[in-house]
Design an enzyme around this catalytic site. Structure first.
Site, mmCIF file in Angstrom:
data_model
loop_
_atom_site.group_PDB
_atom_site.id
_atom_site.type_symbol
_atom_site.label_atom_id
_atom_site.label_comp_id
_atom_site.label_asym_id
_atom_site.label_seq_id
_atom_site.Cartn_x
_atom_site.Cartn_y
_atom_site.Cartn_z
ATOM 1 N N LYS A 1 45.175 48.221 26.838
ATOM 2 C CA LYS A 1 45.267 47.893 28.263
ATOM 3 C C LYS A 1 46.626 48.365 28.768
ATOM 4 O O LYS A 1 47.663 47.930 28.278
ATOM 5 C CB LYS A 1 45.132 46.374 28.433
ATOM 6 C CG LYS A 1 45.391 45.837 29.825
ATOM 7 C CD LYS A 1 44.480 46.424 30.864
ATOM 8 C CE LYS A 1 43.016 46.167 30.577
ATOM 9 N NZ LYS A 1 42.099 46.792 31.549
ATOM 10 N N HIS B 1 32.186 46.660 28.968
ATOM 11 C CA HIS B 1 33.415 46.022 29.446
ATOM 12 C C HIS B 1 33.465 44.564 29.003
ATOM 13 O O HIS B 1 32.440 43.939 28.740
ATOM 14 C CB HIS B 1 33.404 46.110 30.976
ATOM 15 C CG HIS B 1 34.400 45.255 31.663
ATOM 16 N ND1 HIS B 1 34.086 44.042 32.224
ATOM 17 C CD2 HIS B 1 35.724 45.441 31.899
ATOM 18 C CE1 HIS B 1 35.169 43.520 32.791
ATOM 19 N NE2 HIS B 1 36.176 44.345 32.605
HETATM 20 O O1 GKR Z 1 41.845 40.771 31.045
HETATM 21 O O2 GKR Z 1 43.671 41.679 31.727
HETATM 22 C C1 GKR Z 1 42.481 41.730 31.531
HETATM 23 C C2 GKR Z 1 41.712 42.994 31.799
HETATM 24 O O3 GKR Z 1 42.507 43.890 32.507
HETATM 25 C C3 GKR Z 1 40.456 42.690 32.559
HETATM 26 O O4 GKR Z 1 40.761 41.949 33.711
HETATM 27 C C4 GKR Z 1 39.693 43.921 32.961
HETATM 28 O O5 GKR Z 1 38.554 43.509 33.660
HETATM 29 O O6 GKR Z 1 39.205 44.277 30.634
HETATM 30 C C5 GKR Z 1 39.183 44.746 31.880
HETATM 31 C C6 GKR Z 1 39.032 46.205 32.063
HETATM 32 O O7 GKR Z 1 39.370 46.715 33.145
HETATM 33 O O8 GKR Z 1 38.550 46.857 31.173
HETATM 34 MG MG MG Z 2 38.694 48.727 32.337
#
Ligand code: GKR
Ligand code: MG
Length: 425
Positions: free
Chosen positions: A195, A323
Site C-alpha cells: 500500500k 480487493h
Molecule cells: O485499508 O488503508 C486501507 C486500504 O487503502 C483500503 O482502504 C483500500 O480500500 O485496500 C484498499 C485498496 O485500495 O486496495
Molecule cells: Mg487498491
C-alpha cells in the site's frame, strides 16, 4: 423457507496504525455483522464495512425482508431497490456505497442460509468450484509502531515473529522488507502488495525495488498509491518499476488519467478506484483505463453482481484480482467461496486478514497454507460464529466511540493540520 429475523451487530476489531493516502487507520476497524434467521431456525451470516449510515439502512431493509424467502434473491433485490429509489426531488435515501453494502450483506447471509438448507457450500450454488484453494497476496503497509485496539501505539516487548512485526513501525524500505518477511514466513504468501500513497513516491519505488531484491523475480509485486499521484509522477515512478511490478494499482485518479499512464508504461494497471460500479464499465471500455479489475463482493453488491463483473472482464479482456479492506472471517469465507466460483480470477486476492491476526469471531478461524485458503466443502459459508467473541467485538464497538471510518481525522491526531489531498505528488 422464510426469513423470521435479521440481527445487525456493529463490531470493532483492533487494527494497527497503518498509513495510506487518506491518512491513518484508527485503533479499531468497524464492521457490521448480519445474521438472518429462517423460520426453521437456520442462521446465515454476512459481513460488511461498518458505519452508522449503513447500519440504519440495514435496519430499514430488515423490516421489509421479514417473511420473504431467502431463495428469492430477485424479489429481495426488488424490495431493496424500492427502499433505495430516489424521491420526487431526485434525492436517494442510500448512496451507491450504502446500497451495495446492504445488498451484499443480505445476499451473502441468504446464500449461507440456502447452502445450509441443502447442505452444499455456496460455491456449488454459484456454479461449482473452478479451484480448490484460493491464493492470497501479502498486503504490506507503512505503519507507525503499535498494534491498535486498546494498546493503541503501545507494543508487547515479549512478542516474536509476525506478532512482533505486526506491532513494529515500518516507515522505510528496510522496514517494509522486514514486515514482508515476517508476514510471508507465517502465512506463506507467494505474491506481495504494498500500500503506497503514504510517502514521497521515490520512497515507495525504493521499497518495491528492495522487495524485489529480497524476494527475487519469482515473487510478483504490486504497488497501490490509491490514486494520489499525478500522471507525470506515476509515469516516472512506473519507468523505474517496469519489469519489477506484476501490476500497478490505481497510481492516478480517474479513468482518463489511468489510461494515460497505461499508454506510457509497460506495466498492467489495476483498479479498485476508477472502475468501481457497473455505471463505470462503458468508460472503462471507452478509455481502456485498466487491464485488471479488483472485484469485491462488498463493493459490487454481492456474489451474483461480482460474477456479472467477471463476465464483463472475460468479455472485454480484463484480468481479475480481488480487493480487501480490514475484515473478519465471515468476509474471508465469503471471499474464498466467490473466488472459487470465479473461473477467470487471474491474480492472487488481497486480504487485510493478517492485520487482524488473533481477533476473529469464528469458532474455527480459516487458515492459510502456502498463502492459500482451502475452499470449504461444508454447507453455506462453512463457518460457525462464536457468539461470545461476537459479543466481545460488539463491546469494543460500544466502548471505542468510533462510528465511521475516517483516516484523515486519525492522522490529524498524530499530525495536527494534516489534510487529505486528492492528488498529492
Ligand atoms: O485499508 O488503508 C486501507 C486500504 O487503502 C483500503 O482502504 C483500500 O480500500 O485496500 C484498499 C485498496 O485500495 O486496495
Ligand atoms: Mg487498491
Amino acid at each position: 423457507m422464510k426469513i423470521s429475523g435479521i440481527h445487525i451487530t456493529p463490531v470493532a476489531v483492533p487494527d494497527p496504525p497503518l498509513l495510506n493516502a487518506a491518512g491513518l487507520h484508527a485503533p479499531y476497524a468497524l464492521r457490521l455483522i448480519v445474521e438472518i434467521v429462517s423460520a426453521e431456525g437456520i442462521a446465515g451470516w454476512g459481513e460488511i464495512p461498518g458505519s452508522e449510515a449503513t447500519r440504519a439502512a440495514l435496519e430499514l431493509a430488515a423490516e421489509h425482508l421479514i417473511g420473504m424467502d431467502p431463495w428469492g434473491l430477485n424479489a429481495i433485490d426488488v424490495t431493496l431497490e424500492s427502499l433505495a429509489r430516489p424521491d420526487a426531488r431526485g434525492a436517494t435515501p442510500w448512496d451507491q456505497r450504502t446500497w451495495v453494502h446492504v445488498r451484499s450483506a443480505i445476499e451473502v447471509a441468504c446464500y449461507d442460509l440456502m447452502g445450509k438448507s441443502v447442505e452444499r457450500p455456496i460455491v456449488d450454488l454459484l456454479g461449482g468450484a473452478a479451484r480448490e484453494r484460493v491464493p492470497f497476496a501479502a498486503y504490506l503497509f507503512y505503519k507507525y509502531e503499535g498494534a491498535g485496539g486498546q494498546f493503541g501505539f503501545g507494543v508487547d516487548a515479549d512478542a516474536s515473529g509476525w506478532a512482533a512485526a505486526r506491532q513494529r513501525a515500518a516507515l522505510d524500505p528496510a522496514g517494509i522488507v522486514a514486515q514482508a518477511q515476517a508476514m510471508v514466513d507465517l502465512y506463506g504468501f507467494q505474491s506481495i502488495k504494498l500500500k503506497g500513497g503514504a510517502f514521497e513516491p521515490q520512497v515507495e519505488v525504493d521499497s518495491i525495488l528492495a522487495l524485489r531484491e529480497a524476494f527475487g523475480p519469482n515473487v510478483p509485486l504490486r504497488l497501490d498509491p490509491n490514486a494520489i499521484w499525478r500522471v507525470d509522477t506515476a509515469v516516472a515512478a512506473g519507468r523505474q518499476l517496469e519489469g519489477a511490478l506484476e501490476y500497478f494499482e490505481d497510481p492516478v485518479r480517474g479513468q482518463k488519467n489511468m489510461a494515460a499512464v497505461a499508454r506510457a508504461l509497460d506495466i498492467p494497471l489495476a483498479t479498485n478506484m476508477c472502475t468501481t460500479s457497473f455505471d463505470d464499465l462503458p468508460g472503462s471500455v471507452a478509455h481502456q483505463s485498466e487491464a485488471i479489475i479488483l472485484s469485491d463482493h462488498h463493493f459490487w453488491g454481492g456474489f451474483r453482481a461480482s460474477l456479472d463483473l467477471a463476465r464483463f472482464c472475460a468479455t472485454f479482456g480484463r484480468g481479475m484480482s480481488m480487493h480487501s479492506n480490514s475484515h473478519l472471517g465471515i468476509s474471508l469465507a465469503a471471499m474464498v467461496q466467490l473466488a472459487a466460483a470465479t473461473s477467470n480470477l487471474t491474480y492472487d486476492c488481497d486480504t487485510h486478514y493478517p492485520w487482524q491476526d488473533g481477533y476473529d469471531l469464528l469458532v474455527k478461524p480459516l487458515t492459510f497454507e502456502e498463502g492459500a485458503v482451502a475452499v470449504s466443502r461444508e454447507p453455506g459459508l462453512g463457518i460457525e460464529v462464536d457468539r461470545d467473541k461476537l459479543a466481545q467485538l460488539r463491546e469494543n464497538y460500544e466502548a471505542c466511540g468510533l462510528t465511521e471510518r475516517d483516516d484523515e481525522i486519525e492522522m490529524q491526531k498524530v499530525e495536527p493540520g494534516w489534510a487529505f489531498q486528492a492528488t498529492r505528488w
